[in-house]
Design an enzyme around this catalytic site. Structure first.
Site, PDB file in Angstrom:
ATOM      1  N   ASP A   1       0.893  -1.000   0.142  1.00 36.98           N
ATOM      2  CA  ASP A   1       0.018   0.326   0.015  1.00 36.98           C
ATOM      3  C   ASP A   1       0.505   1.541   0.026  1.00 36.98           C
ATOM      4  O   ASP A   1       1.608   1.423  -0.085  1.00 36.98           O
ATOM      5  CB  ASP A   1      -1.101   0.267   1.264  1.00 36.98           C
ATOM      6  CG  ASP A   1      -2.455   0.304   1.239  1.00 36.98           C
ATOM      7  OD1 ASP A   1      -2.268   1.946   0.856  1.00 36.98           O
ATOM      8  OD2 ASP A   1      -3.591   0.278   0.863  1.00 36.98           O
TER       9      ASP A   1
ATOM     10  N   HIS B   1      -3.345   5.908   3.984  1.00 40.14           N
ATOM     11  CA  HIS B   1      -4.250   4.639   3.302  1.00 40.14           C
ATOM     12  C   HIS B   1      -3.599   3.035   3.928  1.00 40.14           C
ATOM     13  O   HIS B   1      -4.383   2.696   4.523  1.00 40.14           O
ATOM     14  CB  HIS B   1      -4.072   4.939   1.652  1.00 40.14           C
ATOM     15  CG  HIS B   1      -5.085   3.561   0.959  1.00 40.14           C
ATOM     16  ND1 HIS B   1      -4.584   2.195   0.960  1.00 40.14           N
ATOM     17  CD2 HIS B   1      -6.573   3.447   0.601  1.00 40.14           C
ATOM     18  CE1 HIS B   1      -6.309   1.950   0.152  1.00 40.14           C
ATOM     19  NE2 HIS B   1      -6.949   2.684  -0.512  1.00 40.14           N
TER      20      HIS B   1
ATOM     21  N   SER C   1     -11.038  -0.749  -1.335  1.00 41.16           N
ATOM     22  CA  SER C   1     -10.114  -0.628  -0.390  1.00 41.16           C
ATOM     23  C   SER C   1      -9.687  -1.039   1.329  1.00 41.16           C
ATOM     24  O   SER C   1      -9.208  -1.009   2.112  1.00 41.16           O
ATOM     25  CB  SER C   1      -9.353   1.052  -0.041  1.00 41.16           C
ATOM     26  OG  SER C   1      -8.736   1.046  -1.982  1.00 41.16           O
TER      27      SER C   1
END
Length: 1350
Positions: free
Chosen positions: A62, A282, A467
């Protein structure tokens, strides 16, 4: 619990009276914050609290993970939560190949700072590797603005305001004191004004470089350590000394302002330092969902709090966290190296070709060869069908996860005021893939409030998307694996996937394309794996293929007019290597231990289990039992006589398995429009059976079914293989008069989706959708999504997506979009999932068409007139052609290429497969400031499906400063550049060198955005195009009629400056007159330039009717070849004047031969001015400058420039000669003046206490001032040519504002490091330390020692 609270409290006179009378729910829906109940993860943990992920390792690929974020320090059983943190992108790399040794306990960093080495450091070699890193290169996109704002308020604004106030007051006082200034006083005033102008300009152009950190590396007892000088003062004692994270699990924080945590890795024997930060929040959020652990707040735990994490940063900070092929391949190398159980990958892009490409192949290799379970997001591009992204929805072997939202999530995360049933998020991508696979495997909750990095200055945050559903599912699978490992139950990625699919919970209200096989059920999947672990197909995947891909997908109208036969192939494929868990379970050695020495005691027997797994991996697929007799001839060595080795490896057993493998399948399909055989026997070979699909009786819309293969011996385990079948029956447009479909009285609830599939009529080029409301109790949000499929193109090629909000004030919207004729169009109208209330609407879809003769147009400037034909294909239409060119594309070939073998383990695939890279260098000149978009058309717009691993480019200026970077998608990356020279470097990677050899001549296109658009004129006739008359205006075409149009070449005066042969202009051409259609019904248009016309030279003496006697054009006698030769020798020697270290003897020699040759003296003056010992030759410069000026008739020169028009026949030659003389005078005066200034500055340095009055009497000052006055007769004093002289003179008279102005003039022409030092010197003299510090921080960034590492 609901209860009524009544508070009535009377306080003292100094207090307040508080009255509360309200009802509220005191139990917060905490289970909806980070949902676990929906997948039964919560009940599974309640039943098996120790199966909480412990023993599993999850790779989070990520944006990177913050090791300091809440919940990411330890596991539930006390182990480090994050075992390693790695930047796979290269964006954190620092070139530390410079080696220095300490002197007196200090070294000089590349920033120029003195770095003090702490006494506590142990460096046996005494050698230090040093590098430099700009913190901005490490900052996530969201952090930069906050840090820059705080730094500006602290480091710049107060000081700039104070300096500006002081300068303004000084000028105001001067104006009061000298209302009518003389010439000298005007210069003083100009200096004061220049200070104000400089401060305002600096403030306007202020661009914080951010902190600049020196980096120091050394080796301590075989461990490389790194220190980043976050103090920016050289005091390394204050800074963190770090080993690679995997060794000591330590990290540092860059500063209290940014709160950005970092760790390090070191490669290539200390020559590369990797500083790891995260490119966004994220990845940390994803990690928190997967495995966060809060011992004091268990409700905040991730799904698998006992799991460990391998943090792999694949989001490149240079590219605003975009993933790259380089990062993905490096990440998979680490996944395999660390023997990860699971990967979570919450990234993806639209791919042109599903399940193909180099990167996709390597991702699949981890699954099929190394037993990694790969979980990925399906995508956020719904609700239209076939919108799953790569790799999650398109790559075989990867578990693609859709996003579900439950009522508990709606209450806890979104605080909806109404309770709604669970549903799929509107934006969650849908299958099937274009090659027929379902696309979405399973679904999981797609939102969570979870941990985010410390630099966000918040502990947690709500995020939603697939996600979030992917790590939720990944955490759930980690729970399953944790239990399987602790129970010693073998598994493989294939058995796990089948169990997930066969036990997933079907949600009746969610379609299969969104939900996949169902909502993940952790407990049921675990029980299924335990119960079925002895099934012979546990280590086998059943590769399904058909004539159209990995399933049957009939979408277009021509595919559904009759039945079709499809050959379906089922091929069993064994995993190439067993999982680590299986090897450990299988591995057993029983030893008999003997030692004859009576002074050594040993046990008699020893059983070794779960040891040295690599042996099994090296001896792949061997499973056998051998009884050994052990012999040693040496009488002083004792060994056991026998030992038995069992199940050390698996090869023979697997070979026997392959021979014995047979499954008898019962083939089932519930759809009566699909015919299959009833039974099918499969052995260890690919076998084919025939499937008949007859869609002729199906209603319009989408139909889905699966052909399921059940093992007859154990049908309870569920389908062993699945063949997805999707059929779309489009409706036809019956209203051929208006070419319109109307959908009246449509009712929508929150999250409801209505799909319409239409066979687009022949001749259609665009469509218009109109939506209006009939009943709107509140503002309602809709998503209009339309999509068509073009073979080998991503879904985005023909996609229209528009969010709209309608209500009483605006209850009708209309949008046009481009379509393809004769292809099925899906029109999807979706009410946003969180848009409450029921609404009634009506909508329509109208088709229009202006059909051109081509879908792409390419016009060459040399072809003359270009004809094109346009047809009104559907109805009466007004056409008004418009061709707009917006970019100037310049093709550039590489000036240099090299193929290198990338060093180190991070670029080495398993089995010693080293990766190579071709590095291409492109040089180009930017003629004016503008915006450019570099593009590698051979590779552009492909990532996962590309045949190469990466295509990263970096753009540098002439000083090697990185300006911009880009990768696979050129439209996302542009660079603003100034006039000057640039270098673009491109890297493409592959493990096969011969593949890279094919790219050594790859062309890069530089798309320069034009300052103003260029139009290509259209004419109604060929003759009109030739003569420039009869332009095509608005033309009304009846249905079926065709009109020709003729395009004329663009006039040379309209072409952009600098365009050359082979360059081309790009833009679009459109034909409809309607404004909304003109924006969407467009086609690419290229205009290729020809060679520019040569300018005609005027010929002197033309009045003589072209007749020549024995004289040439200048009226002079023509030169002999010998004379021309002698002049050429003379000119060659002159060019070498400035190249020789000492040209004095050459000058004296030539001076005797050519005493009046002006260029000779000018060349000598330039040589003296650039001499290393210039300071010792100032007087010689002055004398020579005076000589040059005296040898030119200045009065004649002034007289010439005072003449308005020169009518002489040789006026052009005279003008050239006069301009050369003028240039010589200016150059000589400027260099002479600079020499006088240097003499004055030397005197000031030697006599710092000398008064200004004494200085004014200095003859050199008078001469300097005289030249200042004289030079203005020939050139404007602000001209670049005299800027160096003006700068030195301003220093000499202490006019530092004017000095800055002169420096800026030179800097704007060409920035250099020498000019930066001069700026710093002047800022210091002005007392503007804040400007000097600002400039000093920028200098090492603008002038690095080398190019940035890839």
């Amino acid at each position: 619990m609901r209860y009524l609270v009544l508070h009535h409290q009377t306080l003292t006179a100094t207090s307040l009276v508080l009255k509360v009378n309200m009802a509220f729910d005191s139990e917060f829906p905490i289970f909806g914050l980070l949902p676990k109940k929906e997948t039964n993860a919560w009940s599974f943990l309640s039943k098996y609290p120790e199966y909480d992920g412990r023993g599993t390792l999850v790779a989070i690929m990520d944006t990177g993970v913050d090791p300091g974020a809440p919940g990411l320090q330890v596991t539930s059983d006390g182990r480090p939560k994050i075992i390693d943190i790695i930047d796979c992108t290269g964006s954190g790399d620092v070139d530390t190949s410079t080696i220095v040794e300490a002197k007196d306990g200090t070294i000089t960093g590349l920033s120029g700072r003195t770095l003090k080495i702490p006494e506590s450091w142990t460096n046996p070699s005494g050698k230090f590797h040093i590098g430099l890193k700009n913190a901005v290169d490490l900052y996530p996109r969201g952090l930069k603005d906050r840090v820059f704002k705080e730094r500006r308020e602290k480091l710049w604004d107060p000081h700039q305001r104070a300096a500006l106030t002081t300068a303004t007051i000084e000028l105001e006082k001067f104006d009061v004191k000298y209302p009518n200034p003389n010439q000298e006083e005007k210069l003083v005033r100009e200096d004061l004004q220049a200070k104000i102008d400089a401060l305002n300009s600096l403030n306007k152009k202020y661009n914080d470089p951010g902190p600049v950190y020196d980096c120091v590396l050394f080796q301590d007892d075989n461990i490389w350590r790194a220190c980043v000088d976050t103090s920016e003062s050289g005091d390394l004692e204050q800074c963190k000394l770090l080993a690679p994270y995997s060794i000591e699990h330590e990290y540092g924080t860059l500063s209290k302002i940014d709160m950005l945590n970092y760790s390090v890795n070191i490669y290539n024997e200390g020559n590369v330092l990797e500083i790891v930060t995260n490119a966004g929040s994220h990845g940390t959020h994803v990690s928190g969902i997967t495995a966060g652990y809060f011992p004091d707040q268990p409700e905040k735990n991730g799904v698998a709090p006992g799991a460990q994490i391998l943090a792999l940063k694949i989001g490149d900070t240079r590219l605003s966290s975009m993933e790259t092929g380089t990062a993905l391949v490096r990440a998979m190398i680490r996944v395999i190296e660390y023997k990860c159980d699971l990967v979570n990958y919450s990234y993806g892009e639209a791919a042109h070709i599903p399940n193909s490409g180099r990167v996709s192949e390597i991702l699949g290799e981890a699954v099929h060869k190394h037993g990694v379970i790969f979980v990925s997001s399906a995508g956020n591009n719904g609700p239209a069908l076939s919108t799953v992204g790569a790799p999650g929805g398109t790559v075989e072997g990867i578990i693609g996860v859709g996003a579900y939202v439950s009522p508990e999530m709606m209450a806890a995360e979104y605080s909806l005021r109404e309770k709604l049933p669970g549903m799929q998020y509107t934006w969650s991508s849908r299958g099937p893939t274009f090659d027929g696979a379902l696309g979405v495997c399973i679904s999981a909750p797609g939102g969570a409030i979870a941990s985010v990095p410390n630099w966000t200055l918040r502990g947690s945050q709500l995020m939603n998307g697939t996600s979030m559903s992917s790590p939720n599912a990944c955490g759930g699978i980690a729970l399953i694996l944790s239990g399987l490992k602790q129970q010693n139950v073998p598994y493989s990625p294939y058995s796990v996937r089948r169990s997930l699919e066969n036990t997933a919970l079907n949600v009746d209200t969610v379609e299969v394309f969104a939900l996949g096989h169902g909502l993940l059920q952790v407990d049921k999947a675990f029980d299924h794996l335990v119960e079925m672990h002895r099934s012979q197909e546990n280590n086998i995947r059943f590769k399904v293929s058909s004539s159209s891909g990995r399933g049957v997908y009939l979408r277009e109208a021509y595919q559904t007019t009759t039945h079709s036969i499809h050959a379906v192939t089922i091929e069993p494929e064994y995993m190439n290597g067993r999982s680590e868990q299986e090897e450990k379970i299988a591995f057993t050695i029983r030893f008999s231990i003997v030692c004859e020495a009576d002074w050594v005691s040993t046990p008699a027997h020893f059983e070794l289990m779960n040891a040295i797994v690599y042996i099994a991996k090296q001896e792949e697929k061997i499973a056998f039992t051998i009884r050994f007799s052990i012999v040693c001839e040496a009488d002083w060595v004792s060994t056991p006589a026998h030992f038995e080795l069992m199940n050390a490896t698996v090869y023979i057993a697997e070979q026997e398995e392959k021979i014995a493998f047979t499954i008898r399948f019962s083939i089932v399909c519930e759809a009566d429009w699909v015919s299959t055989p009833a039974h099918f026997e499969l052995m260890n070979a690919a076998r084919v059976f025939s499937v008949k699909v007859d869609p002729t009786g199906l209603s319009t819309g989408v139909h889905y079914t699966e052909i399921l293969g059940y093992d007859i011996s154990c049908p309870s385990k569920g389908p062993v293989f699945r063949v997805p079948v999707t059929v779309i029956i489009p409706e036809r447009v019956e209203d051929t008069l208006h070419n319109r479909l109307v959908f009246p009285d449509q009712h929508f609830k929150p999250g409801q989706i209505r799909r319409h599939f239409i066979d687009v009529p022949t001749g259609t080029t665009w469509a218009v959708v109109t939506l209006s409301g009939t009943e709107f109790p509140d503002l309602t949000r809709f998503l209009i999504h339309a999509l068509q499929r073009e073979p080998q193109s991503s879904f985005g090629k023909f996609e229209f997506e528009k969010f709209i909000t309608i209500g009483e004030d605006q209850n009708k919207v209309e949008h046009a979009f481009r379509v393809m004729e004769n292809r099925t169009l899906e029109l999807c109208i979706a009410k946003w999932w969180a848009s409450l209330g029921k609404v009634h609407t009506k909508y329509s879809l109208a088709f229009h068409g202006v059909k051109p003769c081509s879908r792409k147009y390419h016009m060459h400037g040399s072809q003359g007139v270009m004809r094109l034909d346009v047809t009104a294909s559907l109805d009466h239409t007004e056409v008004s052609p418009s061709i707009t060119l917006k970019h100037h594309a310049i093709p550039v070939r590489p000036a240099e290429h090299k193929i290198v073998c990338l060093p180190g383990k991070r670029d080495q695939l398993p089995q010693e497969r080293q990766i190579y890279a071709v590095e291409l260098t492109y040089n180009f000149h930017q003629s004016k400031a503008g915006e450019i978009v570099p593009d590698v058309p051979l590779l552009s717009d492909t990532l996962y499906e590309c045949e190469f691993e990466s295509q990263l480019w970096m753009l540098f200026d002439s000083n090697k400063q990185l300006i911009s970077s880009g990768d696979a998608y050129p439209s996302q990356y542009s660079a603003k550049v100034e006039k000057g020279d640039y270098v673009l470097k491109l890297q493409v990677r592959h493990e096969k060198r011969d593949m890279l050899e094919k790219l050594k001549d790859t062309v890069v296109l530089l798309h320069n955005k034009l300052g103003s658009t260029i139009s290509v004129e259209s004419h109604s006739s060929h003759n009109g195009a030739v003569t420039g008359t009869k332009k095509t205006g608005s033309v009304t075409l009846t249905k079926g009629s065709t009109v020709p149009m003729f395009l004329a070449p663009i006039p040379e005066d309209k072409l952009p400056k600098g365009i050359a042969a082979g360059h081309f202009l790009t833009g679009t051409i459109s034909f409809p007159k309607d404004d909304s259609a003109k924006k969407v019904d467009t086609y690419p248009f290229w205009y290729t330039s020809t060679e520019a016309p040569k300018k005609q030279k005027s010929v002197a003496g033309a009045k003589d009717n072209g007749k020549k006697g024995e004289k040439g054009e200048k009226g002079e006698k023509e030169k002999t070849k010998e004379e021309e030769f002698n002049e050429a020798i003379r000119d060659l020697k002159i060019t070498w004047m400035s190249k020789l270290e000492d040209s004095s003897s050459l000058y004296e020699e030539m001076k005797k031969a050519h005493p009046g040759h002006l260029p000779l003296h000018v060349a000598r003056l330039n040589a003296l001015d650039s001499d290393k010992k210039r300071g010792e030759k100032l007087q010689e410069i002055i004398d020579l400058g005076k000589e040059i000026v005296s040898n030119i008739d200045q009065n004649a020169l002034l007289q010439y420039y005072g003449t308005k028009t020169d009518t002489r026949s040789d006026a052009a030659q005279i003008k050239t000669d006069m301009e050369k003389k003028k240039s010589c005078i200016i150059d000589a005066l400027a260099k002479t003046g600079s020499a006088y200034c240097d003499l004055v500055l030397q005197r000031q340095k030697n006599n710092p206490d000398e008064s200004e009055e004494d200085l004014k009497q200095d003859e050199n000052v008078k001469a300097m001032t005289e030249i200042y006055t004289d030079i203005q007769r020939w050139i404007d004093i602000t001209d670049l040519k005299v800027a160096p002289f003006l700068y030195k003179m301003s220093l000499a008279v202490k006019h530092y504002g004017r000095a800055l102005k002169a420096l800026q003039k030179q800097y704007d022409d060409k920035p250099t490091k020498d000019l930066e030092k001069k700026f710093q010197e002047v800022f210091g003299k002005l007392g503007w330390d804040f400007c000097r510090d600002y400039n000093e921080r920028w200098t090492p960034i603008k002038y690095p020692l080398g190019y940035r590492l890839f």
